[in-house]
Design a protein around this motif. Sequence first.
Motif, PDB file in Angstrom:
ATOM      1  N   LEU A  32      12.917 -15.960   0.884  1.00  0.00           N
ATOM      2  CA  LEU A  32      11.529 -15.968   0.426  1.00  0.00           C
ATOM      3  C   LEU A  32      11.387 -14.820  -0.555  1.00  0.00           C
ATOM      4  CD1 LEU A  32       8.605 -17.124   0.818  1.00  0.00           C
ATOM      5  CD2 LEU A  32       8.289 -15.305   2.510  1.00  0.00           C
ATOM      6  N   THR A  33      10.897 -15.129  -1.743  1.00  0.00           N
ATOM      7  CA  THR A  33      10.804 -14.112  -2.781  1.00  0.00           C
ATOM      8  C   THR A  33       9.375 -13.990  -3.284  1.00  0.00           C
ATOM      9  OG1 THR A  33      11.370 -15.725  -4.505  1.00  0.00           O
ATOM     10  CG2 THR A  33      13.182 -14.454  -3.550  1.00  0.00           C
ATOM     11  N   GLY A  34       9.085 -12.836  -3.852  1.00  0.00           N
ATOM     12  CA  GLY A  34       7.762 -12.590  -4.400  1.00  0.00           C
ATOM     13  C   GLY A  34       7.633 -11.143  -4.808  1.00  0.00           C
ATOM     14  N   GLN A  35       6.394 -10.700  -4.954  1.00  0.00           N
ATOM     15  CA  GLN A  35       6.160  -9.331  -5.387  1.00  0.00           C
ATOM     16  C   GLN A  35       4.865  -8.811  -4.779  1.00  0.00           C
ATOM     17  OE1 GLN A  35       5.468  -7.497  -9.720  1.00  0.00           O
ATOM     18  NE2 GLN A  35       7.609  -8.043  -9.316  1.00  0.00           N
ATOM     19  N   VAL A  36       4.914  -7.568  -4.313  1.00  0.00           N
ATOM     20  CA  VAL A  36       3.724  -6.887  -3.812  1.00  0.00           C
ATOM     21  C   VAL A  36       3.152  -6.056  -4.960  1.00  0.00           C
ATOM     22  CG1 VAL A  36       2.812  -5.257  -2.124  1.00  0.00           C
ATOM     23  CG2 VAL A  36       4.679  -6.793  -1.484  1.00  0.00           C
ATOM     24  N   HIS A  37       1.922  -6.377  -5.353  1.00  0.00           N
ATOM     25  CA  HIS A  37       1.250  -5.647  -6.441  1.00  0.00           C
ATOM     26  C   HIS A  37       0.343  -4.580  -5.834  1.00  0.00           C
ATOM     27  CE1 HIS A  37       2.648  -8.475  -9.483  1.00  0.00           C
ATOM     28  NE2 HIS A  37       2.264  -9.467  -8.691  1.00  0.00           N
ATOM     29  N   LEU A  38       0.570  -3.338  -6.217  1.00  0.00           N
ATOM     30  CA  LEU A  38      -0.234  -2.219  -5.746  1.00  0.00           C
ATOM     31  C   LEU A  38      -1.047  -1.636  -6.899  1.00  0.00           C
ATOM     32  CD1 LEU A  38       2.447  -0.332  -3.629  1.00  0.00           C
ATOM     33  CD2 LEU A  38       0.663  -1.841  -2.759  1.00  0.00           C
ATOM     34  N   LYS A  39      -2.226  -1.180  -6.570  1.00  0.00           N
ATOM     35  CA  LYS A  39      -3.042  -0.464  -7.560  1.00  0.00           C
ATOM     36  C   LYS A  39      -3.603   0.781  -6.896  1.00  0.00           C
ATOM     37  CE  LYS A  39      -6.751  -0.869 -10.948  1.00  0.00           C
ATOM     38  NZ  LYS A  39      -7.758  -1.760 -11.588  1.00  0.00           N
ATOM     39  N   GLY A  40      -3.349   1.932  -7.534  1.00  0.00           N
ATOM     40  CA  GLY A  40      -3.794   3.192  -6.981  1.00  0.00           C
ATOM     41  C   GLY A  40      -5.297   3.315  -6.920  1.00  0.00           C
ATOM     42  N   GLY A  41      -5.760   4.146  -5.993  1.00  0.00           N
ATOM     43  CA  GLY A  41      -7.192   4.364  -5.828  1.00  0.00           C
ATOM     44  C   GLY A  41      -7.700   5.513  -6.669  1.00  0.00           C
ATOM     45  N   SER A  42      -8.721   6.178  -6.138  1.00  0.00           N
ATOM     46  CA  SER A  42      -9.372   7.253  -6.901  1.00  0.00           C
ATOM     47  C   SER A  42      -8.601   8.569  -6.842  1.00  0.00           C
ATOM     48  CB  SER A  42     -10.796   7.468  -6.373  1.00  0.00           C
ATOM     49  OG  SER A  42     -10.778   7.759  -4.977  1.00  0.00           O
ATOM     50  N   THR A  43      -7.602   8.630  -5.938  1.00  0.00           N
ATOM     51  CA  THR A  43      -6.739   9.815  -5.870  1.00  0.00           C
ATOM     52  C   THR A  43      -5.303   9.347  -5.641  1.00  0.00           C
ATOM     53  OG1 THR A  43      -7.018  10.032  -3.468  1.00  0.00           O
ATOM     54  CG2 THR A  43      -8.582  11.233  -4.866  1.00  0.00           C
ATOM     55  N   ASP A  44      -4.364  10.286  -5.715  1.00  0.00           N
ATOM     56  CA  ASP A  44      -2.977   9.946  -5.415  1.00  0.00           C
ATOM     57  C   ASP A  44      -2.817   9.663  -3.922  1.00  0.00           C
ATOM     58  OD1 ASP A  44      -2.671  10.570  -8.040  1.00  0.00           O
ATOM     59  OD2 ASP A  44      -1.381  12.328  -7.726  1.00  0.00           O
ATOM     60  N   HIS A  45      -1.891   8.731  -3.599  1.00  0.00           N
ATOM     61  CA  HIS A  45      -1.605   8.409  -2.203  1.00  0.00           C
ATOM     62  C   HIS A  45      -0.097   8.262  -2.012  1.00  0.00           C
ATOM     63  CE1 HIS A  45      -5.875   7.174  -2.208  1.00  0.00           C
ATOM     64  NE2 HIS A  45      -5.826   7.422  -0.906  1.00  0.00           N
ATOM     65  N   THR A  46       0.376   8.650  -0.843  1.00  0.00           N
ATOM     66  CA  THR A  46       1.766   8.423  -0.484  1.00  0.00           C
ATOM     67  C   THR A  46       1.864   7.105   0.277  1.00  0.00           C
ATOM     68  OG1 THR A  46       2.275  10.777  -0.358  1.00  0.00           O
ATOM     69  CG2 THR A  46       3.752   9.270   0.811  1.00  0.00           C
ATOM     70  N   ILE A  47       2.629   6.180  -0.269  1.00  0.00           N
ATOM     71  CA  ILE A  47       2.855   4.893   0.389  1.00  0.00           C
ATOM     72  C   ILE A  47       4.026   5.061   1.338  1.00  0.00           C
ATOM     73  CG2 ILE A  47       3.303   2.435   0.075  1.00  0.00           C
ATOM     74  CD1 ILE A  47       0.669   3.424  -1.151  1.00  0.00           C
TER      75      ILE A  47
END
Length: 340
Positions: A32-47
Amino acid sequence: MVFKRLLGSLGVGGPTVDTVLDPGAALPGSTLTGQVHLKGGSTDHTIEHITLELVARVEAEHEHGESEGVAVFERFTVGGGFRLAEGEERGVPFTVALPWETPITELHGQGLGVVLGVRTELSVAGARDKGDLDPLAVRPLPVQEAILEAFGQTGFGFKSADLEYGRIGGTGQQLPFYQEIELTPAPQYAHAVNEIEVTFLAHPGGMEVVLEADKRGGFLSAGHDAVTRFTVGHDGVAHQDWNALVDGWVGQLVEHRASYGAQAPYAHGDPYASGYGHGHGHGDHHHGQGGGQRSGPGMGAVVAAGAAGLAVGVVGGMVAAEVVDEVGDFFEGDEEEGEG
């Protein structure tokens, strides 16, 4: 179709996630293939981590009847350990292996009423959120499709399909639930059974096919279930007389039930135990009234013809949008109950 839902529980200004699966139905045991799209918020975050869960709507029987719930049957960590800057957009591609016993949700593009999904969990600074949910479509393996088509051509009809929590004794079942595809009987067996249920338990080396027949209860006898099990391989699908083989299986199931009733729940189908396509003459082991020679519509046509009556509401070969919304509501409701 993709569900796009923002992560609210991480707080205002937190990152958002949208998981997009590559187009097309997957195969059990394949990737199963695909992509997780992330968009940062109002500050930096550690994923900290990105985890995908395979989830299914499963029915469970108990003393008070039946209930539905959500079962997680696989988890994959596909990313994490990086800093997502304020407003940054980042894609995390993934390739994961589906379990061989992953249920099938469609046949020739027609939905069977089985609900699977891919749920994305994002962990940011100790907070976790199961935020994004995508419906997962799975088509049958070639051997599964050949068997279902043979049932249709020998006179059986599609009734329904569901997932049952529990284990089938005497099998190599790996998942905590199994799929039952319920078929109405062919005319030559209508006097003996109400329905036949088919369960596929695939593995890398082949597949177990479990057949269960619901015996008609007579005036002096209560109905009971009889079960038989057969083994096939993944190779040589095009060279097998599936109509004759399937008709033989059903004949053996009916004979077994008539001879032993519920006292011997499993017959291992020795004539078929070595698979097919290796010179064992399996096409000669059949019962019934010439069912192996029939040439009716395949199960795909049967499913398509009866699609309007299915609970999933198939419209022109595609699942109706409102039904997809119901799938999302079902999983979301389960999450809320769990969080409460």
